[in-house]
Design a protein around this motif. Structure first.
Motif, PDB file in Angstrom:
ATOM      1  N   SER A  21       5.011  45.419  68.063  1.00 12.02           N
ATOM      2  CA  SER A  21       4.642  46.085  69.319  1.00 12.02           C
ATOM      3  C   SER A  21       4.856  47.593  69.223  1.00 12.02           C
ATOM      4  N   LEU A  22       5.976  47.990  68.625  1.00 11.85           N
ATOM      5  CA  LEU A  22       6.258  49.417  68.475  1.00 11.85           C
ATOM      6  C   LEU A  22       5.263  50.074  67.525  1.00 11.85           C
ATOM      7  N   ALA A  23       4.894  49.361  66.441  1.00 15.17           N
ATOM      8  CA  ALA A  23       3.933  49.902  65.477  1.00 15.17           C
ATOM      9  C   ALA A  23       2.566  50.104  66.121  1.00 15.17           C
ATOM     10  N   GLU A  24       2.259  49.258  67.118  1.00 17.35           N
ATOM     11  CA  GLU A  24       0.977  49.374  67.831  1.00 17.35           C
ATOM     12  C   GLU A  24       1.013  50.476  68.883  1.00 17.35           C
ATOM     13  N   GLY A  25       2.158  51.129  69.030  1.00 21.26           N
ATOM     14  CA  GLY A  25       2.254  52.252  69.961  1.00 21.26           C
ATOM     15  C   GLY A  25       2.800  51.891  71.331  1.00 21.26           C
ATOM     16  N   ALA A  42       7.857  47.170  75.668  1.00 21.58           N
ATOM     17  CA  ALA A  42       8.211  46.227  74.601  1.00 21.58           C
ATOM     18  C   ALA A  42       9.394  45.364  75.020  1.00 21.58           C
ATOM     19  N   ALA A  43      10.366  45.972  75.662  1.00 18.44           N
ATOM     20  CA  ALA A  43      11.537  45.213  76.114  1.00 18.44           C
ATOM     21  C   ALA A  43      11.134  44.164  77.132  1.00 18.44           C
ATOM     22  N   LYS A  44      10.302  44.545  78.077  1.00 17.40           N
ATOM     23  CA  LYS A  44       9.864  43.607  79.112  1.00 17.40           C
ATOM     24  C   LYS A  44       9.014  42.490  78.504  1.00 17.40           C
ATOM     25  N   LYS A  45       8.116  42.840  77.608  1.00 18.13           N
ATOM     26  CA  LYS A  45       7.222  41.857  76.986  1.00 18.13           C
ATOM     27  C   LYS A  45       8.001  40.798  76.219  1.00 18.13           C
ATOM     28  N   HIS A  46       9.050  41.219  75.521  1.00 16.30           N
ATOM     29  CA  HIS A  46       9.778  40.292  74.652  1.00 16.30           C
ATOM     30  C   HIS A  46      11.057  39.744  75.287  1.00 16.30           C
ATOM     31  N   GLY A  47      11.337  40.149  76.512  1.00 17.56           N
ATOM     32  CA  GLY A  47      12.484  39.592  77.231  1.00 17.56           C
ATOM     33  C   GLY A  47      13.832  40.023  76.684  1.00 17.56           C
ATOM     34  N   VAL A  48      13.907  41.265  76.236  1.00 12.16           N
ATOM     35  CA  VAL A  48      15.174  41.796  75.722  1.00 12.16           C
ATOM     36  C   VAL A  48      15.486  43.095  76.455  1.00 12.16           C
ATOM     37  N   VAL A  82      18.121  46.936  72.737  1.00 11.79           N
ATOM     38  CA  VAL A  82      17.705  46.166  71.559  1.00 11.79           C
ATOM     39  C   VAL A  82      16.476  46.820  70.935  1.00 11.79           C
ATOM     40  N   VAL A  83      15.519  47.188  71.766  1.00 12.89           N
ATOM     41  CA  VAL A  83      14.302  47.823  71.266  1.00 12.89           C
ATOM     42  C   VAL A  83      14.638  49.178  70.641  1.00 12.89           C
ATOM     43  N   GLN A  84      15.527  49.934  71.256  1.00 11.36           N
ATOM     44  CA  GLN A  84      15.923  51.230  70.694  1.00 11.36           C
ATOM     45  C   GLN A  84      16.587  51.060  69.338  1.00 11.36           C
ATOM     46  N   ARG A  85      17.427  50.031  69.210  1.00 11.32           N
ATOM     47  CA  ARG A  85      18.093  49.775  67.924  1.00 11.32           C
ATOM     48  C   ARG A  85      17.075  49.427  66.855  1.00 11.32           C
ATOM     49  N   ILE A  86      16.109  48.594  67.208  1.00 10.48           N
ATOM     50  CA  ILE A  86      15.084  48.204  66.245  1.00 10.48           C
ATOM     51  C   ILE A  86      14.214  49.408  65.880  1.00 10.48           C
ATOM     52  N   LYS A  87      13.868  50.221  66.873  1.00  7.80           N
ATOM     53  CA  LYS A  87      13.045  51.402  66.635  1.00  7.80           C
ATOM     54  C   LYS A  87      13.759  52.379  65.704  1.00  7.80           C
TER      55      LYS A  87
END
Length: 123
Positions: A91-95, A101-107, A111-116
């Motif tokens: 999702s992040l790679a797609e922009g 992204a957090a809302k879409k994946h339920g996190v 978590v998204v910031q750590r992955i990014k």
């Protein structure tokens, strides 16, 4: 009273600082007046007991954590699954933004910031 200082040293320093500014402290609920020697002594004794109580709580928490670790219990938040992480990376790679992204994946957003932060920078 225990919210005024983290330790007896901090309480005494606080009391000296406000007295230096010409301010006296009167704690209505405890009936403590720091303009009198008895009031200052009681203020310091309450500080000692507050510091002792805080230390006892810290020791009990640490003992409980050690006991949990000894019995093999997993501490902390549950780990994010590899599939979820891969989907977030996609999702992040797609922009897609962090919030979406957090809302879409339920996190959570953290978590998204750590992955990014772990992704290689695009050139």
């Amino acid at each position: 009273m225990d919210r005024l200082g983290r330790s007896l040293q901090h309480l005494v320093g606080f009391l000296e600082e406000i007295h230096h500014l010409g301010v006296d402290l009167y704690l209505h609920q405890q009936g403590i007046d720091t303009t009198t020697p008895a009031g200052r002594a009681m203020f310091q004794m309450l500080g000692v007991f507050s510091e002792f109580e805080r230390a006892m709580i810290r020791d009990r928490v640490n003992a409980g954590l050690a006991r949990a670790k000894a019995t093999g219990k997993a501490l902390g938040r549950p780990k994010t699954g590899e599939e979820t992480e891969a989907a977030i990376q996609q999702s992040l790679a797609e922009g897609m933004g962090i919030l979406k992204a957090a809302k879409k994946h339920g996190v959570g957003t953290s978590v998204v910031q750590r992955i990014k932060a772990g992704l290689p920078l695009a050139e």
